[in-house]
Design an enzyme around this catalytic site. Structure first.
Site, PDB file in Angstrom:
ATOM      1  NE  ARG A 103      -0.504  -0.301   4.984  1.00  0.00           N
ATOM      2  CZ  ARG A 103      -1.093  -0.413   6.164  1.00  0.00           C
ATOM      3  NH1 ARG A 103      -2.386  -0.319   6.286  1.00  0.00           N
ATOM      4  NH2 ARG A 103      -0.372  -0.613   7.241  1.00  0.00           N
ATOM      5  CB  CYS A 107       4.479  10.392  -6.297  1.00  0.00           C
ATOM      6  SG  CYS A 107       5.094  12.080  -6.249  1.00  0.00           S
ATOM      7  CG  ASN A 141      -4.752   4.154   7.346  1.00  0.00           C
ATOM      8  OD1 ASN A 141      -5.573   4.276   8.248  1.00  0.00           O
ATOM      9  ND2 ASN A 141      -3.674   3.394   7.461  1.00  0.00           N
ATOM     10  CD  GLU A 142      -1.019   4.232  10.651  1.00  0.00           C
ATOM     11  OE1 GLU A 142      -0.335   3.463   9.964  1.00  0.00           O
ATOM     12  OE2 GLU A 142      -1.233   4.041  11.856  1.00  0.00           O
ATOM     13  CB  CYS A 151       8.293  10.464  -3.969  1.00  0.00           C
ATOM     14  SG  CYS A 151       8.240  10.090  -5.719  1.00  0.00           S
ATOM     15  CB  CYS A 153       9.118  10.722  -9.280  1.00  0.00           C
ATOM     16  SG  CYS A 153       7.766  11.831  -8.836  1.00  0.00           S
ATOM     17  CB  CYS A 156       9.286  14.897  -6.372  1.00  0.00           C
ATOM     18  SG  CYS A 156       8.062  13.829  -5.612  1.00  0.00           S
ATOM     19  CD  GLU A 305      -5.205   1.872  12.588  1.00  0.00           C
ATOM     20  OE1 GLU A 305      -4.198   1.189  12.852  1.00  0.00           O
ATOM     21  OE2 GLU A 305      -5.395   2.386  11.471  1.00  0.00           O
ATOM     22  CD1 TRP A 313       1.533  -6.518   9.783  1.00  0.00           C
ATOM     23  CD2 TRP A 313       2.903  -5.825   8.151  1.00  0.00           C
ATOM     24  NE1 TRP A 313       1.034  -5.339   9.302  1.00  0.00           N
ATOM     25  CE2 TRP A 313       1.848  -4.887   8.292  1.00  0.00           C
ATOM     26  CE3 TRP A 313       3.876  -5.588   7.185  1.00  0.00           C
ATOM     27  CZ2 TRP A 313       1.762  -3.734   7.497  1.00  0.00           C
ATOM     28  CZ3 TRP A 313       3.787  -4.453   6.400  1.00  0.00           C
ATOM     29  CH2 TRP A 313       2.740  -3.537   6.551  1.00  0.00           C
TER      30      TRP A 313
HETATM   31  C1  GAL Z   1      -1.672   0.754  11.263  1.00  0.00           C
HETATM   32  C2  GAL Z   1      -2.519   0.930  10.015  1.00  0.00           C
HETATM   33  C3  GAL Z   1      -3.576  -0.152   9.887  1.00  0.00           C
HETATM   34  C4  GAL Z   1      -2.967  -1.490  10.093  1.00  0.00           C
HETATM   35  C5  GAL Z   1      -2.255  -1.535  11.434  1.00  0.00           C
HETATM   36  C6  GAL Z   1      -1.596  -2.862  11.684  1.00  0.00           C
HETATM   37  O1  GAL Z   1      -0.470   1.435  11.157  1.00  0.00           O
HETATM   38  O2  GAL Z   1      -3.164   2.174  10.016  1.00  0.00           O
HETATM   39  O3  GAL Z   1      -4.152  -0.086   8.608  1.00  0.00           O
HETATM   40  O4  GAL Z   1      -2.095  -1.719   9.050  1.00  0.00           O
HETATM   41  O5  GAL Z   1      -1.274  -0.557  11.470  1.00  0.00           O
HETATM   42  O6  GAL Z   1      -0.444  -3.054  10.918  1.00  0.00           O
END
Ligand code: GAL
Length: 665
Positions: A103, A107, A141-142, A151, A153, A156, A305, A313
């Site tokens: 994900r 850029c 997201n983040e 980046c 490129c 940029c 979150e 992971w």
């Molecule tokens: C955060 C992210 C989530 C998920 C979580 C666990 O940084 O916003 O989408 O990936 O970590 O890795």
């Protein structure tokens, strides 16, 4: 006041949504976050939109009284888009395209990507504009998390040139500010400007580029992220009045500028992810991080979150112990969270994060973690009655500046120096003694604070000099540390005698410094004792007085820490790092000398206390036990448990991993 989970309806069969919605309702949930990675489901091929599945999901949950934070899915541009416009891909400093498959592969400066982002955000905003289920919007997201890189490129580079023209007006001014006479780098045409890719001379973590170019490139890239966020924010604002947020975690972007584009800052809190150990893994880490988030807009935040299971992971962090999820949630609330959204509702059966456990395991059966969260949910409304619109009682401000961080990242001064970790170490010193504080940037009004701490505040100019001096002259207490004031704002060295712009307020001159590499140097003084292992400034007091001196090396007996009376206030200069115990002693000493009181006196070691004032002026405390054993915390007055109204007397017993929220009776 929101309590809920991150939910991905697209990961589960339609029949399961009803089961999940009911279980959530029973747990007291009123919010889920949805859709932030669902672009390929919403626009399966260019211009073909499908909102039907999301509409249905919203209906199912809304019927159970659960609203949504609607995520714009721009963190995951779909394959059809990337195949059509591969120029959107980010290029790393080696000119490599990292490609598809995870994900954040875009850029921020790509005009094409900006257009596609505008289209999907507009479509979603239009479709859900007046939907009663939508409580808030999350943009993307983040930003930069997981890509962790700028980046390099051609888009940029072109935009960097425009940015530089605006900043410097002429190439002469740019050449002067960057000092391009060094190594024959003078630019004679704007189109010659480079971006700081991997260079011929890069070595040992330094990319070999001109520090001024590096800093401007960080500023420019940070601005690009902010601009990209602003594009989405403007569209959303045209369609909706509900708050707009972003989960801010990227240190490549200036949080404070990003904060101007959103209504609420949200944070993603994983106190026991396997990655935390790389960052130190101290229980004060979430405390510091959430204080930083609160400083983005100087107002309370949401946790978008919150860890709810063992996670990782490839390798997993520890499973949250009984009580631990509650303790983390209370700690988050203590530091300013008005909403807690757990990540994630249920562990996914596939994909990169299939090891990332949520409230439910892969089989979807509610077990201990669900029951613990349900118990928090039962009490949540009562907690919120105190906590929403409350403030942390803080007499101290720590300055966290992203420009300072970037300059220290290109040139660390010492292998063991890291700006973020150094701030955390100083914060730990206060945290260990239960001094609560605010953390924000140098632009906030200092006047309400008894103490302002400016760690490693290296880039300086006249304007800031005046601001710091005025604060001290009017009675404030400033704490400045080593590696402050050695640079001008363009990242060149100052000609002034060190500590540069702080010389007058600190009342000292630096004779020499020692970047400590192979030894530790004892430091002793009125505060107690410690040892420096990274840096030692050898101080010559001018009007200042020594607070501590070195007790080793050729500078034994020379001042390491000083204090200077300046107008009605004083300035402490801390010329060295200290071990954790020494730091805690020094921070306690400084706080006491400056008349700052801890949140509570005589707290057992390993117990965190945060003192707060509710919106209607009631005094209350959050207490969290990180000590690994049972503890009793004594209060100077009778207290009651906020959740039950039960009067507890003057002491509160906390089991291992225990936490409590108590108010004055
Ligand atoms: C955060 C992210 C989530 C998920 C979580 C666990 O940084 O916003 O989408 O990936 O970590 O890795």
């Amino acid at each position: 006041m929101y309590f809920g989970a991150d939910y991905y309806p697209e990961h589960w069969p339609r029949e399961r949504w009803d089961v999940d919605a009911k279980l959530m309702k029973e747990a007291g949930f009123n919010l889920i976050r949805v859709a932030e990675f669902a672009w390929a489901k919403l626009e399966p091929s260019e211009g073909h939109w499908d909102f039907s599945w999301l509409d249905e999901a919203l209906d199912v949950f809304y019927k159970q009284g659960i609203q949504v934070v609607m995520g714009t899915p721009t963190a995951t541009p779909p394959k059809w888009l990337m195949d059509k416009h591969p120029e959107i891909y980010k290029r790393d400093e080696n000119d490599l395209v990292l490609g598809f498959g995870s994900r954040r592969h875009y850029c921020y400066n790509s005009e094409i990507y900006r257009e596609y982002s505008e289209k999907i955000v507009e479509k979603m905003a239009q479709h859900y504009a007046n939907h009663p289920a939508v409580a808030a919007w999350q943009i993307d997201n983040e930003f930069t998390c997981g890509d962790g890189l700028y980046c390099y490129c051609e888009s940029c580079r072109q935009k960097f040139i425009v940015w530089l023209k605006k900043k410097y007006g002429s190439l002469d001014a740019l050449n002067k500010a960057w000092g391009t006479v060094f190594w024959s780098q003078t630019y004679t045409d704007w189109d010659q400007i480079i971006v700081p890719k991997r260079s011929q001379a890069g070595m040992f973590g330094n990319n070999g580029h001109n520090p001024a170019l590096n800093l401007d490139y960080s500023r420019f890239q940070s601005d690009a992220i902010v601009d990209y966020c602003a594009i989405q924010s403007r569209i959303l604002k045209r369609w909706t009045k509900v708050p707009i947020t972003h989960n801010v975690v990227s240190e490549l972007c200036d949080y404070y500028k990003l904060g101007e584009q959103i209504d609420i800052a949200t944070y993603d809190n994983y106190p026991a992810s396997p990655w935390k150990s790389f960052l130190g893994g101290s229980p004060s880490d979430p405390a510091f991080s959430i204080d930083v988030e609160r400083g983005i807009k100087n107002k309370n935040v949401w946790i978008m979150e919150e860890q709810s299971g063992p996670c990782g992971w490839n390798v997993l962090g520890s499973t949250p112990r009984p009580g631990q999820i509650k303790k983390w949630s209370y700690q988050a609330m203590a530091h300013g969270a008005e909403a807690i959204v757990y990540f994630r509702w249920r562990a996914c059966l596939f994909g990169t994060e299939e090891y990332w456990y949520g409230i439910l395991d892969h089989d979807g059966i509610p077990r201990r973690r669900y029951e613990e969260i349900k118990a928090i949910g039962k009490d949540f409304p009562k907690l919120c009655a105190y906590n929403v619109n409350s403030k942390v009682c803080a007499d101290m401000l720590m300055i966290r500046s992203f420009e300072q961080q970037w300059t220290h990242t290109f040139q660390e001064h010492n292998w063991n120096f890291n700006y973020r970790k150094y701030l955390q170490a100083l914060y730990n010193g206060f945290w260990a003694n239960n001094y609560n504080m605010d953390v924000s940037n140098e632009e906030v009004d200092f006047s309400g604070y008894k103490v302002v701490i400016a760690p490693a505040f290296n880039l300086m100019d006249e304007r800031l000099k005046e601001k710091f001096e005025k604060y001290v002259a009017e009675g404030g207490n400033l704490v400045v540390t080593f590696r402050s004031g050695t640079k001008e704002m363009d990242n060149s060295m100052t000609e002034r005698t060190l500590p540069g712009y702080f010389k007058e307020v600190a009342g000292i001159e630096l004779e020499e410094f020692d970047s400590i590499n192979d030894c530790t140097v004892p430091v002793e003084g009125a505060f107690g004792k410690g040892a420096a292992s990274i840096w030692a400034d050898i101080i010559k007091p001018v009007t200042a007085k020594p607070v501590a001196t070195y007790a080793g090396e050729y500078y034994a007996g020379k001042p390491a820490i000083t204090v200077n009376e300046f107008g009605k206030g004083r300035c402490y200069y801390v010329g060295c790092d200290l071990d954790a115990e020494g730091t805690a002693q020094l921070m306690d000493y400084i706080a006491k000398e400056c008349g700052v009181k801890p949140a509570l006196e005589n707290v057992p070691d390993g117990v965190e206390v945060v003192r707060k004032e509710s919106g209607d002026g009631k005094e209350f405390w959050f207490v969290m036990n990180f000590s690994g054993k049972e503890q009793t915390v004594e209060f100077p007055c009778e207290v009651k448990a906020i959740e039950t109204d039960e009067v507890l007397g003057r002491s509160v017993k906390l089991p291992v991993y225990g936490s409590a929220a108590v108010a004055k009776v």
